[in-house]
Design a protein around this motif. Structure first.
Motif, PDB file in Angstrom:
ATOM      1  N   ILE A 190       0.757  -1.120  -0.068  1.00 33.20           N
ATOM      2  CA  ILE A 190       0.012   0.084  -0.067  1.00 33.20           C
ATOM      3  C   ILE A 190       0.804   1.253   0.122  1.00 33.20           C
ATOM      4  CG2 ILE A 190      -1.987   1.090   1.380  1.00 33.20           C
ATOM      5  CD1 ILE A 190      -2.701  -1.305  -0.023  1.00 33.20           C
ATOM      6  N   HIS A 191       0.631   2.154  -0.781  1.00 30.69           N
ATOM      7  CA  HIS A 191       1.073   3.621  -1.010  1.00 30.69           C
ATOM      8  C   HIS A 191       0.394   4.798  -0.908  1.00 30.69           C
ATOM      9  CE1 HIS A 191       3.584   0.748  -3.389  1.00 30.69           C
ATOM     10  NE2 HIS A 191       4.650   1.019  -2.679  1.00 30.69           N
ATOM     11  N   LYS A 192       0.954   5.910  -0.567  1.00 27.08           N
ATOM     12  CA  LYS A 192       0.252   7.206  -0.469  1.00 27.08           C
ATOM     13  C   LYS A 192      -0.646   7.118  -1.847  1.00 27.08           C
ATOM     14  CE  LYS A 192       1.160  11.994  -0.489  1.00 27.08           C
ATOM     15  NZ  LYS A 192       0.666  12.616   0.875  1.00 27.08           N
ATOM     16  N   GLY A 193      -2.025   7.557  -1.521  1.00 25.77           N
ATOM     17  CA  GLY A 193      -2.723   7.737  -2.629  1.00 25.77           C
ATOM     18  C   GLY A 193      -3.655   6.462  -3.014  1.00 25.77           C
ATOM     19  N   GLU A 219      -8.758  -3.040  16.420  1.00 32.72           N
ATOM     20  CA  GLU A 219      -7.955  -3.352  15.022  1.00 32.72           C
ATOM     21  C   GLU A 219      -8.442  -2.509  14.159  1.00 32.72           C
ATOM     22  OE1 GLU A 219      -9.011  -5.947  16.922  1.00 32.72           O
ATOM     23  OE2 GLU A 219      -7.074  -6.214  17.782  1.00 32.72           O
ATOM     24  N   MET A 220      -9.842  -2.222  13.979  1.00 32.65           N
ATOM     25  CA  MET A 220     -10.623  -1.453  13.039  1.00 32.65           C
ATOM     26  C   MET A 220      -9.793   0.268  13.137  1.00 32.65           C
ATOM     27  SD  MET A 220     -14.353  -0.732  11.887  1.00 32.65           S
ATOM     28  CE  MET A 220     -14.763   0.156  10.388  1.00 32.65           C
ATOM     29  N   VAL A 221      -9.823   0.674  14.486  1.00 35.63           N
ATOM     30  CA  VAL A 221      -9.303   1.818  14.730  1.00 35.63           C
ATOM     31  C   VAL A 221      -7.864   2.031  14.273  1.00 35.63           C
ATOM     32  CG1 VAL A 221      -8.451   3.387  16.745  1.00 35.63           C
ATOM     33  CG2 VAL A 221     -10.559   2.419  16.674  1.00 35.63           C
ATOM     34  N   GLU A 222      -6.997   0.890  14.648  1.00 35.01           N
ATOM     35  CA  GLU A 222      -5.616   0.906  14.078  1.00 35.01           C
ATOM     36  C   GLU A 222      -5.351   0.914  12.483  1.00 35.01           C
ATOM     37  OE1 GLU A 222      -3.772  -1.765  17.995  1.00 35.01           O
ATOM     38  OE2 GLU A 222      -4.052  -2.309  16.004  1.00 35.01           O
ATOM     39  N   VAL A 223      -6.260   0.257  11.836  1.00 29.99           N
ATOM     40  CA  VAL A 223      -6.116   0.172  10.713  1.00 29.99           C
ATOM     41  C   VAL A 223      -6.499   1.396   9.817  1.00 29.99           C
ATOM     42  CG1 VAL A 223      -7.633  -0.683   8.582  1.00 29.99           C
ATOM     43  CG2 VAL A 223      -6.655  -2.298  10.363  1.00 29.99           C
ATOM     44  N   ILE A 224      -7.618   2.161  10.345  1.00 33.74           N
ATOM     45  CA  ILE A 224      -8.092   3.620   9.933  1.00 33.74           C
ATOM     46  C   ILE A 224      -6.870   4.636  10.004  1.00 33.74           C
ATOM     47  CG2 ILE A 224      -9.663   5.290  10.429  1.00 33.74           C
ATOM     48  CD1 ILE A 224     -11.847   3.370  11.020  1.00 33.74           C
ATOM     49  N   HIS A 225      -6.295   4.596  11.305  1.00 36.21           N
ATOM     50  CA  HIS A 225      -5.181   5.468  11.452  1.00 36.21           C
ATOM     51  C   HIS A 225      -4.018   5.097  10.509  1.00 36.21           C
ATOM     52  CE1 HIS A 225      -6.836   8.091  14.397  1.00 36.21           C
ATOM     53  NE2 HIS A 225      -7.018   7.114  15.356  1.00 36.21           N
ATOM     54  N   ALA A 226      -3.685   3.863  10.497  1.00 33.43           N
ATOM     55  CA  ALA A 226      -2.590   3.341   9.715  1.00 33.43           C
ATOM     56  C   ALA A 226      -2.580   3.699   8.388  1.00 33.43           C
ATOM     57  CB  ALA A 226      -2.146   1.786   9.733  1.00 33.43           C
ATOM     58  N   LEU A 227      -3.940   3.814   7.797  1.00 33.74           N
ATOM     59  CA  LEU A 227      -3.764   4.155   6.126  1.00 33.74           C
ATOM     60  C   LEU A 227      -3.927   5.684   6.240  1.00 33.74           C
ATOM     61  CD1 LEU A 227      -7.006   1.687   5.585  1.00 33.74           C
ATOM     62  CD2 LEU A 227      -4.727   1.787   4.501  1.00 33.74           C
ATOM     63  N   LYS A 228      -4.032   6.532   7.267  1.00 35.07           N
ATOM     64  CA  LYS A 228      -3.642   7.972   7.243  1.00 35.07           C
ATOM     65  C   LYS A 228      -2.175   8.238   7.424  1.00 35.07           C
ATOM     66  CE  LYS A 228      -7.723   9.165   9.927  1.00 35.07           C
ATOM     67  NZ  LYS A 228      -8.669   8.737   8.730  1.00 35.07           N
ATOM     68  N   TYR A 229      -1.420   7.262   8.003  1.00 32.54           N
ATOM     69  CA  TYR A 229      -0.117   7.531   8.329  1.00 32.54           C
ATOM     70  C   TYR A 229       0.588   7.291   6.849  1.00 32.54           C
ATOM     71  CZ  TYR A 229       0.278   7.563  13.650  1.00 32.54           C
ATOM     72  OH  TYR A 229       0.233   8.032  14.690  1.00 32.54           O
ATOM     73  N   ILE A 230      -0.026   6.458   6.080  1.00 36.29           N
ATOM     74  CA  ILE A 230       0.714   6.204   4.849  1.00 36.29           C
ATOM     75  C   ILE A 230       0.054   6.971   3.709  1.00 36.29           C
ATOM     76  CG2 ILE A 230       0.602   4.607   2.800  1.00 36.29           C
ATOM     77  CD1 ILE A 230       0.174   2.306   4.845  1.00 36.29           C
ATOM     78  N   GLY A 231      -1.263   7.719   4.126  1.00 36.62           N
ATOM     79  CA  GLY A 231      -1.558   8.669   2.989  1.00 36.62           C
ATOM     80  C   GLY A 231      -2.456   7.879   1.960  1.00 36.62           C
TER      81      GLY A 231
END
Lengths: 492, 492
Positions: free
Chosen positions: A51-54, A66-78
């Motif tokens: 998974i990359h930015k965009g 886990e769902m909370v973590e996944v949602i934030h993690a996707l933001k960390y990546i962009g």
């Protein structure tokens, strides 16, 4: 002009107040710094997974840490996150996955069956735990103009549309809410509505922006919700009427602690007996109006007005403006028209739907399709959601979508759907059907057919066979007149 | 991209919560709706007087309800407001009026003498009351990118620079503060610092954005300030050390009510004995760091750290980032360097000073000129304000400005100014002077000369005659070494 940038929300929060509690469940409490560390690991694992930015990544999960973590993690990546409603059928999910251009889907054991047959890369979040980490280039800033999430909402035309939320939409929603409800250091928000809906997701964002804990429940259980208020320091809860009724029934004669300061009630106006019961229990109810397109509540009624302005949704949040339009002109006070909303939490548009966006959003004003009026003091009264929207236990049901399914049945010639009142759910859908001449089909058969093609909560509770549907001169279905067919039936 | 728009702050507040109190003085309480109506009248009178959207209007007033009304009225019109320091001399004011391109000046009887000889259109706010009204085209929205106010600040180079604040700078400052300090419905902010400084003006903005009262004092009086906390429901006060000491002395053994929740202390680090005295009195002190260019506080130390992190200014507000730079590179923790700040409350630049703007603000980062470090946990410690800034009772004094005045005296050949410690004011300026050879001039003569050319608070408290000033190889004055001349003197 460059868009405003804000430091990465969770990362900044973990830096500013590392030891404050971010998440409470029945079993554990997680601090912001621990949550941040877990999210970095997940971001690294998602980076390993490609998974990359965009990239567009869809999440099909039930409320969980886990769902909370996944949602934030996707933001960390962009990455851009599509929140999928776990109640949808395989067909419905398939459309959203394709329409959004999803690159990868994150889900869990309990839900993967629904998407087994869909040709898309899937990762079970549990299995991701075993992935190696590849260092992610963390987004240090969120640009307020950048797309963050997509949530699908149906409309009067049937085909679901992906509402794009920018970081700014979510940010302004959180800020607008705090300027209205205030912000106390001991605040704690109960998240017992789905995070795939804006009502749930917005609580997650408020938690990191405000620096307060979210108490996360997988599903709604009135007993557990009451217990969280009684024993876990919850001060605010987001809710819809059907949930509130069940909590009150379960509560009996007990009272919530004084620290509980806000029952934020969405999903349509509350019945007076319910509000009176809340007053008797000293429960401060804030009725609200909002929708996916406005990134949660944009209008709120303070408790001191809950009876004197009964039925009103209140006044706009500070950054928001509201007007009523009638035949393209501003309506006078007390004159009924379409509710039009402007503010920085309003979506910039629908994914891949230039026409629908242009129709709905004009010069920053969102034409909600909802009908209502402003009284002399500027309080909003919502008469009817999107002319024909059915709200059943807080879930939106669009008649056009059900009609499309019904019409796909070879023995059904015409179909019209409308909401009928229901003591438990507020409203439930009812279908009016004109059969193919000479053909035979039963109510049970139609309902079974609906179960195959629609999420359970959308399936009509009753089917009425009729000879013709009410239509206007240009043959447009008059859904609001469907209910009159029932009266005729009863009179016969 | 179009800048974000927010409804006109006071107008929206008056619509949302008309009956809440906006302003309290010793004599009256004014609701938001009344304030709004008064402001509309003033805006109409200013329109009659010839003020239009985009005009630059200077305000030379002392804290008062009229000053609040004028500031809002200029926003209703969309004029740009220059806030003039009422302590400045005629010469100093003249420069700011010319530099800002002021079209009209609003002032009052007690101050007009200072500007009598300046050739600019002046209106006495009291007389404006008699003006007819000409309907003003009220700004319904504030664009966050739009210039709102200008405040002059001197710098190391002497000539004052006009800091431009956009509506967005002020908005984000208010939001950042509320996300840090919280926002309670019963909050009430004591405004006993001048509104022509950012510390005072920002309280006015918070009042309308939060919907809370500001208690307005014309000047600072420790007895009245204590009384406001004791009897007028004040929960938050903005203050500097010298004010706080005087309030504590006046307070004696009494204690503030528990509802008083925040003493927001700016203007340099607080001495430990003062902080300990506050702890003994249960006064929650929030030390802060900020400047005109950041539209008020950007770093705040929560009270629980006031002793353990003694001398620290704290951590940034949520939308703000801080870094330390040493020789153009990021410093390590505990390494001393220049404090650099980024965030949406930071000014976009100085009026008419493209070069100074380019030097100070690079890619959104403001190079403050202040020296400090971040500890291992990211707490900011400010070592020295702008290398040579003198903060005296909360007022900024720039040595270069005083030196320029001294050098204008025909009998002074060289001059250097630095701050020396003072029990009451924190610091006071002292001047080191090298006379024209063979000429005769006394300390008293120089001080008298300064009074003619400088605001009273800037006049050096003592003049030392020296034979030479400390300079480096390139002949640059080493202001920090001036103090050593004193030691030599004492040793002699």
């Amino acid at each position: 002009m460059k868009s405003t940038e804000i430091p990465n929300w969770l990362k900044q929060r973990a830096f500013l107040t590392p030891n404050r509690i971010a998440i409470k469940t029945e079993y554990e409490e997680i601090s912001f710094i621990t949550l941040h560390k877990n999210v970095v690991r997940k971001a690294n694992q998602l980076t390993f997974a490609g998974i990359h930015k965009g990239d567009v990544v869809s999440v099909l999960m039930k409320n969980s840490v886990e769902m909370v973590e996944v949602i934030h993690a996707l933001k960390y990546i962009g990455a851009v996150t599509v929140l999928l409603n776990s109640k949808l059928t395989s067909n419905e999910l398939g459309f959203q996955l394709t329409d959004s251009g999803t690159k990868m889907m994150l889900t869990e054991d309990a839900l993967i069956e629904k998407v087994n047959e869909i040709d898309i890369e899937k990762v079970l979040v549990k299995e991701m735990e075993q992935f190696p980490e590849k260092e992610c280039h963390i987004q240090e800033y969120f640009s307020l103009d950048q797309a963050d999430t997509i949530m699908y909402t149906s409309g009067t035309t049937g085909r679901p549309k992906g509402v794009i939320h920018t970081y700014g939409n979510h940010w302004w929603s959180a800020v607008g809410s705090s300027l209205n409800l205030g912000l106390h250091q001991d605040d704690c928000w109960l998240l017992a509505v789905p995070m795939f809906h804006i009502s749930g997701l917005s609580i997650l964002y408020r938690s990191v922006i405000y620096g307060i804990p979210a108490v996360i429940h997988e599903g709604f259980d009135p007993k557990k919700a009451n217990a969280a208020i009684m024993n876990q320091g919850v001060t605010i809860m987001s809710i819809v009427s059907v949930m509130l009724s069940r909590m009150l029934a379960e509560l009996g004669d007990e009272k919530y602690p004084d620290s509980f300061r806000c029952m934020l009630l969405g999903g349509g106006p509350a019945p007076k007996p319910l509000l009176e019961k809340c007053m008797a229990h000293n429960i401060p109810v804030f009725q609200t109006y909002g929708m996916t397109e406005t990134a949660s509540q944009v209008v709120t009624l303070a408790p001191e007005y809950s009876i004197s302005k009964l039925g009103s949704a209140g006044k706009p949040l500070f950054p928001v403006q509201i007007k009523i339009e009638k035949e393209g002109k501003p309506a006078k006070p007390n004159e009924i028209g379409e509710i039009v909303v402007k503010g920085p939490s309003v979506t910039k548009g629908y994914l891949n739907r230039i026409d629908a966006t242009k129709t709905s959003i004009v010069d920053g004003w969102l034409y909600t399709g909802d009908i209502g009026y402003l009284d002399d003091e500027g309080f909003l009264f919502v008469m009817d959601r999107r002319s024909d929207l059915i709200i059943s236990g807080g879930e939106n049901i669009y008649p056009a979508e059900l009609e499309a399914v019904l019409l796909a049945h070879p023995k059904i010639l015409e179909a019209g759907v409308t909401g009928i009142e229901d003591a438990k759910w507020g409203q439930v859908p009812a279908a009016f059907v004109r059969k193919e001449e000479g053909s035979h089909i039963t109510e049970a058969e139609i309902i079974a057919f609906c179960y195959e093609n629609l999420a359970r909560f959308k399936v009509p509770k009753s089917i009425y066979f009729v000879d013709r549907l009410p239509r206007n001169a240009s043959n447009k279905l008059l859904r609001r007149k469907l209910i009159e067919l029932l009266k005729d039936e009863n009179n016969d």
